[in-house]
Design a protein around this motif. Sequence first.
Motif, PDB file in Angstrom:
ATOM      1  N   SER A  77       0.834  -1.210   0.000  1.00 17.41           N
ATOM      2  CA  SER A  77       0.000   0.000   0.000  1.00 17.41           C
ATOM      3  C   SER A  77       0.870   1.261   0.000  1.00 17.41           C
ATOM      4  CB  SER A  77      -0.926  -0.005   1.209  1.00 17.41           C
ATOM      5  OG  SER A  77      -1.764  -1.145   1.198  1.00 17.41           O
ATOM      6  N   ARG A  78       1.981   1.208   0.730  1.00 18.85           N
ATOM      7  CA  ARG A  78       2.854   2.380   0.795  1.00 18.85           C
ATOM      8  C   ARG A  78       3.467   2.679  -0.572  1.00 18.85           C
ATOM      9  NH1 ARG A  78       2.884   6.023   4.452  1.00 18.85           N
ATOM     10  NH2 ARG A  78       3.132   4.475   6.118  1.00 18.85           N
ATOM     11  N   LEU A  79       3.912   1.643  -1.288  1.00 15.66           N
ATOM     12  CA  LEU A  79       4.484   1.865  -2.608  1.00 15.66           C
ATOM     13  C   LEU A  79       3.436   2.438  -3.555  1.00 15.66           C
ATOM     14  CD1 LEU A  79       6.732   1.661  -4.677  1.00 15.66           C
ATOM     15  CD2 LEU A  79       6.103  -0.733  -5.064  1.00 15.66           C
ATOM     16  N   ALA A  80       2.221   1.929  -3.497  1.00 16.66           N
ATOM     17  CA  ALA A  80       1.163   2.470  -4.347  1.00 16.66           C
ATOM     18  C   ALA A  80       0.948   3.950  -4.061  1.00 16.66           C
ATOM     19  CB  ALA A  80      -0.130   1.688  -4.125  1.00 16.66           C
ATOM     20  N   LEU A  81       1.004   4.343  -2.788  1.00 17.64           N
ATOM     21  CA  LEU A  81       0.826   5.748  -2.415  1.00 17.64           C
ATOM     22  C   LEU A  81       1.987   6.593  -2.916  1.00 17.64           C
ATOM     23  CD1 LEU A  81      -0.817   7.845  -0.800  1.00 17.64           C
ATOM     24  CD2 LEU A  81       0.529   7.202   1.209  1.00 17.64           C
ATOM     25  N   LEU A  82       3.215   6.086  -2.771  1.00 18.92           N
ATOM     26  CA  LEU A  82       4.389   6.843  -3.226  1.00 18.92           C
ATOM     27  C   LEU A  82       4.365   7.043  -4.743  1.00 18.92           C
ATOM     28  CD1 LEU A  82       7.178   5.144  -1.081  1.00 18.92           C
ATOM     29  CD2 LEU A  82       6.234   7.423  -0.746  1.00 18.92           C
ATOM     30  N   LEU A  83       3.971   6.013  -5.483  1.00 18.02           N
ATOM     31  CA  LEU A  83       3.929   6.125  -6.941  1.00 18.02           C
ATOM     32  C   LEU A  83       2.782   7.020  -7.390  1.00 18.02           C
ATOM     33  CD1 LEU A  83       4.705   2.417  -7.893  1.00 18.02           C
ATOM     34  CD2 LEU A  83       6.225   4.385  -8.136  1.00 18.02           C
ATOM     35  N   ALA A  84       1.661   6.982  -6.694  1.00 20.61           N
ATOM     36  CA  ALA A  84       0.533   7.846  -7.049  1.00 20.61           C
ATOM     37  C   ALA A  84       0.886   9.305  -6.785  1.00 20.61           C
ATOM     38  CB  ALA A  84      -0.708   7.448  -6.260  1.00 20.61           C
ATOM     39  N   ASP A  85       1.592   9.568  -5.695  1.00 21.22           N
ATOM     40  CA  ASP A  85       1.981  10.940  -5.395  1.00 21.22           C
ATOM     41  C   ASP A  85       2.958  11.458  -6.429  1.00 21.22           C
ATOM     42  OD1 ASP A  85       2.066  13.131  -3.134  1.00 21.22           O
ATOM     43  OD2 ASP A  85       4.145  12.827  -3.764  1.00 21.22           O
ATOM     44  N   ARG A  86       3.839  10.576  -6.931  1.00 20.42           N
ATOM     45  CA  ARG A  86       4.799  10.984  -7.963  1.00 20.42           C
ATOM     46  C   ARG A  86       4.098  11.406  -9.232  1.00 20.42           C
ATOM     47  NH1 ARG A  86       6.586  10.113 -12.550  1.00 20.42           N
ATOM     48  NH2 ARG A  86       4.914   8.635 -12.880  1.00 20.42           N
ATOM     49  N   SER A  87       2.956  10.761  -9.530  1.00 23.05           N
ATOM     50  CA  SER A  87       2.273  11.049 -10.787  1.00 23.05           C
ATOM     51  C   SER A  87       1.363  12.256 -10.701  1.00 23.05           C
ATOM     52  CB  SER A  87       1.434   9.830 -11.210  1.00 23.05           C
ATOM     53  OG  SER A  87       0.417   9.573 -10.247  1.00 23.05           O
ATOM     54  N   ASP A 128       7.213   3.770 -15.146  1.00 20.71           N
ATOM     55  CA  ASP A 128       6.969   5.172 -15.495  1.00 20.71           C
ATOM     56  C   ASP A 128       7.763   6.108 -14.594  1.00 20.71           C
ATOM     57  OD1 ASP A 128       5.288   4.797 -17.658  1.00 20.71           O
ATOM     58  OD2 ASP A 128       3.449   4.851 -16.479  1.00 20.71           O
ATOM     59  N   ALA A 129       7.806   5.781 -13.298  1.00 15.87           N
ATOM     60  CA  ALA A 129       8.574   6.614 -12.365  1.00 15.87           C
ATOM     61  C   ALA A 129      10.053   6.593 -12.719  1.00 15.87           C
ATOM     62  CB  ALA A 129       8.358   6.120 -10.934  1.00 15.87           C
ATOM     63  N   ALA A 130      10.573   5.417 -13.044  1.00 18.30           N
ATOM     64  CA  ALA A 130      11.991   5.311 -13.397  1.00 18.30           C
ATOM     65  C   ALA A 130      12.290   5.987 -14.725  1.00 18.30           C
ATOM     66  CB  ALA A 130      12.395   3.837 -13.447  1.00 18.30           C
ATOM     67  N   ARG A 131      11.329   5.981 -15.622  1.00 17.94           N
ATOM     68  CA  ARG A 131      11.530   6.681 -16.896  1.00 17.94           C
ATOM     69  C   ARG A 131      11.663   8.186 -16.666  1.00 17.94           C
ATOM     70  NH1 ARG A 131       6.901   7.865 -21.404  1.00 17.94           N
ATOM     71  NH2 ARG A 131       8.245   8.725 -23.046  1.00 17.94           N
ATOM     72  N   ALA A 132      10.886   8.721 -15.739  1.00 20.09           N
ATOM     73  CA  ALA A 132      10.898  10.160 -15.483  1.00 20.09           C
ATOM     74  C   ALA A 132      12.089  10.599 -14.634  1.00 20.09           C
ATOM     75  CB  ALA A 132       9.592  10.569 -14.801  1.00 20.09           C
ATOM     76  N   ARG A 133      12.622   9.698 -13.810  1.00 21.54           N
ATOM     77  CA  ARG A 133      13.702  10.070 -12.891  1.00 21.54           C
ATOM     78  C   ARG A 133      14.844   9.071 -13.018  1.00 21.54           C
ATOM     79  NH1 ARG A 133      11.485  11.190  -6.897  1.00 21.54           N
ATOM     80  NH2 ARG A 133      13.759  11.208  -6.591  1.00 21.54           N
ATOM     81  N   ASP A 135      17.486   8.952 -11.357  1.00 24.11           N
ATOM     82  CA  ASP A 135      18.049   8.535 -10.074  1.00 24.11           C
ATOM     83  C   ASP A 135      17.324   7.337  -9.481  1.00 24.11           C
ATOM     84  OD1 ASP A 135      15.807  10.337  -9.716  1.00 24.11           O
ATOM     85  OD2 ASP A 135      16.280  10.360  -7.578  1.00 24.11           O
ATOM     86  N   LEU A 136      16.159   6.996 -10.023  1.00 24.20           N
ATOM     87  CA  LEU A 136      15.405   5.850  -9.522  1.00 24.20           C
ATOM     88  C   LEU A 136      15.715   4.563 -10.283  1.00 24.20           C
ATOM     89  CD1 LEU A 136      11.806   7.383  -9.139  1.00 24.20           C
ATOM     90  CD2 LEU A 136      13.530   7.108  -7.357  1.00 24.20           C
ATOM     91  N   ARG A 137      16.342   4.661 -11.434  1.00 22.01           N
ATOM     92  CA  ARG A 137      16.353   3.538 -12.367  1.00 22.01           C
ATOM     93  C   ARG A 137      17.035   2.293 -11.816  1.00 22.01           C
ATOM     94  NH1 ARG A 137      17.149   6.556 -18.270  1.00 22.01           N
ATOM     95  NH2 ARG A 137      15.129   7.638 -18.181  1.00 22.01           N
ATOM     96  N   ALA A 138      18.205   2.442 -11.230  1.00 24.81           N
ATOM     97  CA  ALA A 138      18.931   1.257 -10.765  1.00 24.81           C
ATOM     98  C   ALA A 138      18.119   0.489  -9.722  1.00 24.81           C
ATOM     99  CB  ALA A 138      20.288   1.659 -10.198  1.00 24.81           C
ATOM    100  N   GLU A 139      17.607   1.201  -8.719  1.00 19.52           N
ATOM    101  CA  GLU A 139      16.841   0.530  -7.666  1.00 19.52           C
ATOM    102  C   GLU A 139      15.510   0.016  -8.197  1.00 19.52           C
ATOM    103  OE1 GLU A 139      17.982  -0.248  -4.880  1.00 19.52           O
ATOM    104  OE2 GLU A 139      19.557   1.158  -4.320  1.00 19.52           O
ATOM    105  N   ALA A 140      14.861   0.777  -9.080  1.00 17.41           N
ATOM    106  CA  ALA A 140      13.566   0.349  -9.625  1.00 17.41           C
ATOM    107  C   ALA A 140      13.708  -0.926 -10.449  1.00 17.41           C
ATOM    108  CB  ALA A 140      12.957   1.467 -10.461  1.00 17.41           C
ATOM    109  N   LEU A 141      14.751  -1.008 -11.260  1.00 15.33           N
ATOM    110  CA  LEU A 141      14.937  -2.202 -12.084  1.00 15.33           C
ATOM    111  C   LEU A 141      15.342  -3.406 -11.238  1.00 15.33           C
ATOM    112  CD1 LEU A 141      16.693  -0.678 -15.207  1.00 15.33           C
ATOM    113  CD2 LEU A 141      14.310  -1.378 -14.956  1.00 15.33           C
ATOM    114  N   THR A 142      16.080  -3.167 -10.163  1.00 14.66           N
ATOM    115  CA  THR A 142      16.394  -4.269  -9.256  1.00 14.66           C
ATOM    116  C   THR A 142      15.121  -4.809  -8.613  1.00 14.66           C
ATOM    117  OG1 THR A 142      18.588  -3.372  -8.789  1.00 14.66           O
ATOM    118  CG2 THR A 142      17.690  -4.931  -7.203  1.00 14.66           C
TER     119      THR A 142
END
Length: 567
Positions: A77-87, A128-133, A135-142
Amino acid sequence: MSSASWDDLVAAALLGTERRTPPVAPRPGQDTPSALLDAAALSTVRRRAGLRPAPARPGPDRAPEDPRPALPMAAHSRLALLLADRSAPGRGGSRSAPDLAELLPQWLALANHHGYRVPDALLPALLDAARARTDLRAEALTLGGPRALWLALLNPDWKFALRGAAGRASASLPEPPEATAPPDEEQRLWEEGLFAERVSLLAAARHRDPAAGLALLGGTWSTERAEDRLMFLDSLRDDLSPSDEPFLEQALSDRSRNVRATAAELLSALPGSALAARMAERTRSCVSLTTDGPTAEGPTDDGATDGGRTTDGLVSDERTAAVRTPRIAVRPPDECDSGMQRDGIVPKPPSGRGERSWWLGQLVEATPLDRWTEWFGGRGPAVIVALPVADGWQADLHAALCRAAVRQRSAEWCRALLGTPAVAPVTAGDAAPAAWRDPAKLLAALPSRERAEWVAEFIASHGLSDAFRLLGVCAVPWAEPLGRAVVDALDIARDAGSYPWSFSGIMGLAERCLDPAQADRLEALTAIPDEREGAAPGAGGYWAEAFQRLVGTLRLREAMRAELDPT
């Protein structure tokens, strides 16, 4: 009519027909570029006319399995909230509310630390978040694992995910991040890939097998553009080893001055290299340890008297000791010969800098630091740094030693050159004698605990005004002495009645880097204080909001940690 796809035509046009053969057949008497343009024109008309009915293409293969454990429900639920806030950037909200977008990198790092996989339903939003930032890509892809790569094969918007390892873009199934492509496919991507793909491929190959990565670069080195050679050469830095020396020595003769300079810098980071030995020999001819000649403390009038009594006794002995104090004598080079230039010495100094001091600095920073102990009778770095330097050369010499210590990652020399945190802070524009120091770079070579303690003492002595860059090199979360020093300094600034805007950068760092355990201590600072005489109007209210946001962010970070580690 050509049946080549639009993407294939665009790729051939971007790379050039000399690097990639277009998927078209020229007519008799027609050259290849013209055939490519004709095919592109026909394809454009087809695309504008619409899509003709055709048999359905086979669907994608089944997504690969990801055996890692699923996120706990609260963390899901927390990840869903963090990603929704980013968008939804720019939406309203209290100034004291935590910035969820700034917490997403930490959340991803924590989740990967525990070895979780991302829920399938959240993969598109994560990509989508990693595409926009970036700095997120390495951790997001892992966190996304093989299923993120599988999705990226189906959506061109996420093609960045396929650049992290050779061959993913052309594989029928994505591979785990640690997997590698077959040699032929890796070679094809190296020769035909986009520049970003080639840089990523070279870094991955070097990390896996430094010699194989270097062989990949050496095969096309002579045909690369100068700016590309420079970037590729710089990518060797992380996995640099003595086996790279022959290639780097060859690069010293490159036709690009920047490439030559980078090759020389890398060679000087290898203390056993032939270039380092040549630089040391040149430096040795420029510096020496001497006890000859008077110093500023020496006698100026031998045989002086005091009330008819000679002062030759004990006082004379003290003067003699002062005269014989060891000091470093400096005689910079008289010219920058062709050998020095080939080894990376830039002959023309920046505006306002003398030629000889410019050449001296470049020689010293490329000299192995252990040579100084050898030359100066076994003295250690702290003793050498404390020695007086004759004729006003101290700033130039110590500046070059600082660069050498950072380049060679010598904790002992960085420690000696840093000195005590109580020394007044300096900036790049200072004209003070200590302006040669760059504490942030020197600190980076020290162990994390020592780094935190040094910065904590610095803040206690000088406040936060000059501490931003120093805090940026400290390990997260900040160790207790550092966290306490930052909170104390913020409290002092609040009591002084200044506006918190001057400390917005520090407050942002504190939200991400303070230990969440500091939240209870900060709670007392969230109340609006009484305005003191001389304080900026309304400053107390702004400080209260800033501390409320800081406390809220720390508590949220603690909740995130608990959700990912329920035990």
